[in-house]
Design an enzyme around this catalytic site. Structure first.
Site, PDB file in Angstrom:
ATOM      1  N   ARG A   1       0.783  -1.236   0.000  1.00 41.79           N
ATOM      2  CA  ARG A   1       0.000   0.000   0.000  1.00 41.79           C
ATOM      3  C   ARG A   1       0.813   1.284   0.000  1.00 41.79           C
ATOM      4  O   ARG A   1       0.281   2.353  -0.289  1.00 41.79           O
ATOM      5  CB  ARG A   1      -0.938  -0.005   1.219  1.00 41.79           C
ATOM      6  CG  ARG A   1      -2.042  -1.041   1.112  1.00 41.79           C
ATOM      7  CD  ARG A   1      -2.797  -1.180   2.412  1.00 41.79           C
ATOM      8  NE  ARG A   1      -1.968  -1.742   3.467  1.00 41.79           N
ATOM      9  CZ  ARG A   1      -2.372  -1.912   4.717  1.00 41.79           C
ATOM     10  NH1 ARG A   1      -3.589  -1.541   5.078  1.00 41.79           N
ATOM     11  NH2 ARG A   1      -1.562  -2.446   5.617  1.00 41.79           N
TER      12      ARG A   1
ATOM     13  N   TYR B   1      -5.971 -17.027  14.050  1.00 44.78           N
ATOM     14  CA  TYR B   1      -7.038 -16.553  13.171  1.00 44.78           C
ATOM     15  C   TYR B   1      -8.179 -17.557  13.105  1.00 44.78           C
ATOM     16  O   TYR B   1      -9.360 -17.196  13.155  1.00 44.78           O
ATOM     17  CB  TYR B   1      -6.501 -16.306  11.759  1.00 44.78           C
ATOM     18  CG  TYR B   1      -5.802 -14.988  11.587  1.00 44.78           C
ATOM     19  CD1 TYR B   1      -6.480 -13.781  11.767  1.00 44.78           C
ATOM     20  CD2 TYR B   1      -4.452 -14.924  11.224  1.00 44.78           C
ATOM     21  CE1 TYR B   1      -5.839 -12.567  11.607  1.00 44.78           C
ATOM     22  CE2 TYR B   1      -3.811 -13.704  11.055  1.00 44.78           C
ATOM     23  CZ  TYR B   1      -4.506 -12.529  11.252  1.00 44.78           C
ATOM     24  OH  TYR B   1      -3.875 -11.328  11.096  1.00 44.78           O
TER      25      TYR B   1
END
Length: 351
Positions: free
Chosen positions: A38, A158
């Site tokens: 990003r 997760y």
């Protein structure tokens, strides 16, 4: 299979791989975790409108994104663009990467019956990885490609929590309360992770990094008993390939010696522990990777250079050093600051 069998000579003798093997280098090699991502406007442009997981499954897009920071910054290694949950998605786990949140698992794994959903990973499940790495290695030439995977503890966190967590209360509850189920879950994930790394190495990756992003949440005794066997199994699975194996976690100052003991050739260090002290904790026979605080890059050029030099000075006595940040590149980082940082390290460590 030896490293010489799997790697072209130009890659094998690169500064990055030489540092990983604790051999003399022409300069300290540099790469950045999350260097492809990003912080780069060209990344945001090619990813526009494409969900994260889908972008990981398009070989030509993966190739372009992986190459972007190599072109722009002149780093000494590329890191394969993917996500740690890709192998879980590939074996049929219902999950998605939600913007601003992270990976979210539709049905968390909480019982022994849930383990049946974690089937073995085959190369056919991730054929797009093999294709992308083939494209990449042709483009990269003498620049090594680092493959990677999430470590069993972080993947388990997760899966059990159902998404990102600050406390890991469900994962830790299973680890403490049902140690047999926990051990079986991590062992299953170790097999999947080992298979995923094998695919990347056989396709042409020159090194691999195991990210245990959340393992800093554990005490050393819990890590040794409940996590280290699974991480060691992953490293053992790829040992015969002869490629360097890097192990990295965040907040792992108290675990550094154990993370090296698990089987890594290179131990990644976050910014909280100076590299000379990290070397003392890890012990001899390992290279170190790190460890500039990523937030330093938001400061002045003078401050960046000063803090970078402090890292290099701390690393002066190491057997092998790969310069990196102590965590991933932050999204708002000025790309030019990274380019200048690479140039500074190369210039000031030239042998």
């Amino acid at each position: 299979m030896s490293a010489n069998d799997t790697q072209p000579t130009a890659t094998y003798d690169s500064a990055f791989l030489r540092a990983c093997r604790r051999e003399p280098v022409p300069h300290t090699p540099v790469w950045f975790m999350r260097q492809a991502g990003r912080s780069l406007p060209e990344y945001r442009k090619v990813r526009e409108g494409i969900p994260m997981l889908e972008s990981c499954m398009r070989p030509e897009l993966v190739t372009e994104i992986t190459l972007q920071p190599v072109r722009r910054h002149g780093v000494d290694a590329a890191i394969y663009f993917s996500d740690i949950v890709v192998p879980l998605k590939a074996i049929g786990i219902d999950l998605d990467i939600k913007p601003g949140v992270g990976p979210v698992v539709e049905q968390p794994i909480r019982t022994r019956a849930d383990l049946a959903r974690l089937r073995d990973l085959t190369p056919e499940d991730v054929s797009y990885v093999t294709e992308a790495i083939g494209l990449l290695t042709r483009e990269l030439g003498a620049t090594p490609l680092i493959g990677f995977a999430g470590a069993p503890f972080t993947l388990a966190s997760y899966l059990v929590e159902g998404g990102p967590s600050r406390t890991y209360q469900n994962a830790k509850a299973m680890m403490y309360g049902d140690p047999e189920l926990w051990a079986d879950l991590l062992d299953r994930l170790a097999d999947i992770t080992g298979a995923f790394l094998k695919v990347q190495i056989e396709a042409g990756a020159s090194a691999v990094q195991l990210f245990d992003s959340w393992v800093g949440a554990l005490a050393p005794a819990d890590y040794r008993r409940s996590v280290m066997p699974a991480s060691a199994k992953v490293f053992k699975a790829v040992e015969s390939y002869g490629v360097p194996r890097i192990h990295f976690g965040v907040g792992t100052g108290e675990l550094l010696n154990l993370m090296g003991e698990a089987g890594a050739d290179v131990v990644g260090v976050d910014w909280r522990v100076p590299l000379d002290e990290a070397a003392r904790r890890v012990g001899p026979g390992k290279a170190l990777q790190g460890n500039l605080d990523p937030t330093v890059l938001f400061s002045t050029t003078e401050a960046v250079e000063s803090r970078t030099q402090a890292v290099l000075d701390s690393a002066a006595g190491l057997e092998g050093h790969v310069f990196n940040l102590g965590h991933g590149v932050m999204p708002d980082t000025d790309p030019d600051a990274l380019t200048r940082l690479v140039e500074y390290v190369h210039t000031h460590t030239a042998r």
